[in-house]
Design a protein around this motif. Structure first.
Motif, PDB file in Angstrom:
ATOM      1  N   UNK A 140       0.826  -1.196   0.000  1.00 42.84           N
ATOM      2  CA  UNK A 140       0.000   0.000   0.000  1.00 42.84           C
ATOM      3  C   UNK A 140       0.867   1.255   0.000  1.00 42.84           C
ATOM      4  N   UNK A 141       1.907   1.273   0.823  1.00 42.13           N
ATOM      5  CA  UNK A 141       2.781   2.443   0.907  1.00 42.13           C
ATOM      6  C   UNK A 141       3.447   2.721  -0.438  1.00 42.13           C
ATOM      7  N   UNK A 142       3.874   1.684  -1.124  1.00 41.31           N
ATOM      8  CA  UNK A 142       4.557   1.880  -2.401  1.00 41.31           C
ATOM      9  C   UNK A 142       3.599   2.389  -3.475  1.00 41.31           C
ATOM     10  N   UNK A 143       2.483   1.697  -3.635  1.00 39.99           N
ATOM     11  CA  UNK A 143       1.562   2.063  -4.716  1.00 39.99           C
ATOM     12  C   UNK A 143       0.821   3.366  -4.437  1.00 39.99           C
ATOM     13  N   UNK A 149      -1.372   5.671  -6.823  1.00 43.34           N
ATOM     14  CA  UNK A 149      -2.485   4.904  -7.356  1.00 43.34           C
ATOM     15  C   UNK A 149      -3.709   5.068  -6.466  1.00 43.34           C
ATOM     16  N   UNK A 150      -4.860   4.675  -6.992  1.00 38.34           N
ATOM     17  CA  UNK A 150      -6.129   4.808  -6.280  1.00 38.34           C
ATOM     18  C   UNK A 150      -6.125   3.951  -5.015  1.00 38.34           C
ATOM     19  N   UNK A 151      -6.426   4.570  -3.865  1.00 37.26           N
ATOM     20  CA  UNK A 151      -6.342   3.849  -2.589  1.00 37.26           C
ATOM     21  C   UNK A 151      -7.397   2.757  -2.468  1.00 37.26           C
ATOM     22  N   UNK A 153      -8.537   0.841  -4.918  1.00 40.07           N
ATOM     23  CA  UNK A 153      -8.064  -0.323  -5.667  1.00 40.07           C
ATOM     24  C   UNK A 153      -6.956  -1.049  -4.902  1.00 40.07           C
ATOM     25  N   UNK A 154      -6.079  -0.280  -4.256  1.00 42.15           N
ATOM     26  CA  UNK A 154      -4.982  -0.897  -3.504  1.00 42.15           C
ATOM     27  C   UNK A 154      -5.529  -1.685  -2.326  1.00 42.15           C
ATOM     28  N   UNK A 155      -6.450  -1.089  -1.564  1.00 49.77           N
ATOM     29  CA  UNK A 155      -7.027  -1.797  -0.425  1.00 49.77           C
ATOM     30  C   UNK A 155      -7.789  -3.042  -0.880  1.00 49.77           C
ATOM     31  N   UNK A 156      -8.483  -2.943  -2.014  1.00 42.83           N
ATOM     32  CA  UNK A 156      -9.209  -4.115  -2.531  1.00 42.83           C
ATOM     33  C   UNK A 156      -8.248  -5.251  -2.830  1.00 42.83           C
ATOM     34  N   UNK A 157      -7.119  -4.935  -3.476  1.00 40.29           N
ATOM     35  CA  UNK A 157      -6.114  -5.962  -3.769  1.00 40.29           C
ATOM     36  C   UNK A 157      -5.545  -6.550  -2.478  1.00 40.29           C
ATOM     37  N   UNK A 158      -5.290  -5.684  -1.483  1.00 42.32           N
ATOM     38  CA  UNK A 158      -4.781  -6.167  -0.192  1.00 42.32           C
ATOM     39  C   UNK A 158      -5.799  -7.070   0.494  1.00 42.32           C
ATOM     40  N   UNK A 159      -7.068  -6.701   0.434  1.00 43.95           N
ATOM     41  CA  UNK A 159      -8.112  -7.507   1.070  1.00 43.95           C
ATOM     42  C   UNK A 159      -8.207  -8.884   0.413  1.00 43.95           C
ATOM     43  N   UNK A 160      -8.075  -8.924  -0.892  1.00 46.22           N
ATOM     44  CA  UNK A 160      -8.110 -10.218  -1.590  1.00 46.22           C
ATOM     45  C   UNK A 160      -6.948 -11.094  -1.135  1.00 46.22           C
ATOM     46  N   UNK A 161      -5.761 -10.496  -1.049  1.00 44.99           N
ATOM     47  CA  UNK A 161      -4.587 -11.235  -0.577  1.00 44.99           C
ATOM     48  C   UNK A 161      -4.801 -11.754   0.844  1.00 44.99           C
ATOM     49  N   UNK A 162      -5.346 -10.904   1.720  1.00 45.24           N
ATOM     50  CA  UNK A 162      -5.601 -11.310   3.102  1.00 45.24           C
ATOM     51  C   UNK A 162      -6.595 -12.469   3.157  1.00 45.24           C
TER      52      UNK A 162
END
Length: 217
Positions: A140-143, A149-151, A153-162
């Motif tokens: 999240x910090x990098x993107x 990048x859109x926060x 979209x980043x959180x959504x990708x992180x949630x999927x990974x989690x």
């Protein structure tokens, strides 16, 4: 934090708390858009002697801590409630700065301590949980901070990974191979060393600036 704790206490799944995070960000963005209020990050007091680089370093540290505080809602009821103290005390300390009761370096020190206290609740979620969350913090910090990048979209990708990681019980597998005492000692040692590294840089910048002001007066 309060709603997240209640969702944990009443055994709602992690997806409900992820939705809560998204809804909270949407509401915060709406308030900022319509009322143009300053955020905690943008409204932080700095002494005049601090350079722009030092301010960026401080904001970088705070931003990473706020990502971790957001992730804590996805842990236990205790970890979800824990960041509330830092949220509340930040506004109170700003009032003290405006009234001249404390200085801006003291504001940063007290606020940093309030953020650090969350470490104990964070690590109580287990090393497996922390290992899953930390790559999300870095991603999240990098993107967000570097690539802008859109926060959402980043959180959504992180949630999927989690969700995939927890579904595969990767966190439980990690904890299974570590003893409880070793687990807690290892986590606390790593977290404490990381915090000391960040805190040393931050406090050095803050008090170097305060020393300059004192010498000039």
């Amino acid at each position: 934090s309060v709603v997240g704790s209640l969702l944990c206490l009443y055994k709602f799944g992690i997806v409900y708390r992820q939705v809560l995070i998204m809804v909270t960000m949407i509401l915060a963005d709406m308030v900022t858009h319509y009322f143009k209020n300053s955020t905690t990050m943008r409204g932080m007091p700095y002494q005049e002697t601090m350079s722009e680089k030092e301010k960026r370093d401080a904001n970088w540290w705070y931003s990473h801590m706020q990502i971790g505080a957001t992730q804590m809602i996805l842990g236990s009821a205790n970890s979800a409630f824990s960041p509330l103290f830092a949220i509340q005390i930040a506004a109170f300390l700003m009032t003290l700065v405006r009234k001249g009761i404390i200085s801006s370096p003291e504001w940063h020190m007290l606020y940093a301590i309030s953020l650090f206290l969350n470490i104990f609740s964070y690590t109580k979620n287990g090393l497996g949980w922390c290992i899953i969350m930390y790559p999300c913090t870095l991603a999240y910090a990098y993107f967000r901070f570097h690539l802008r990048k859109n926060k959402y979209l980043i959180w959504t990708a992180c949630f999927i990974f989690m969700n995939v990681s927890f579904h595969l019980e990767i966190d439980k597998a990690i904890n299974h191979y570590l003893k409880e005492n070793d687990l807690q000692k290892g986590m606390m040692a790593l977290v404490f060393l990381a915090f000391i590294q960040f805190a040393y840089r931050k406090i050095r910048y803050l008090f170097q600036g305060q020393k300059v002001v004192t010498e000039q007066t």
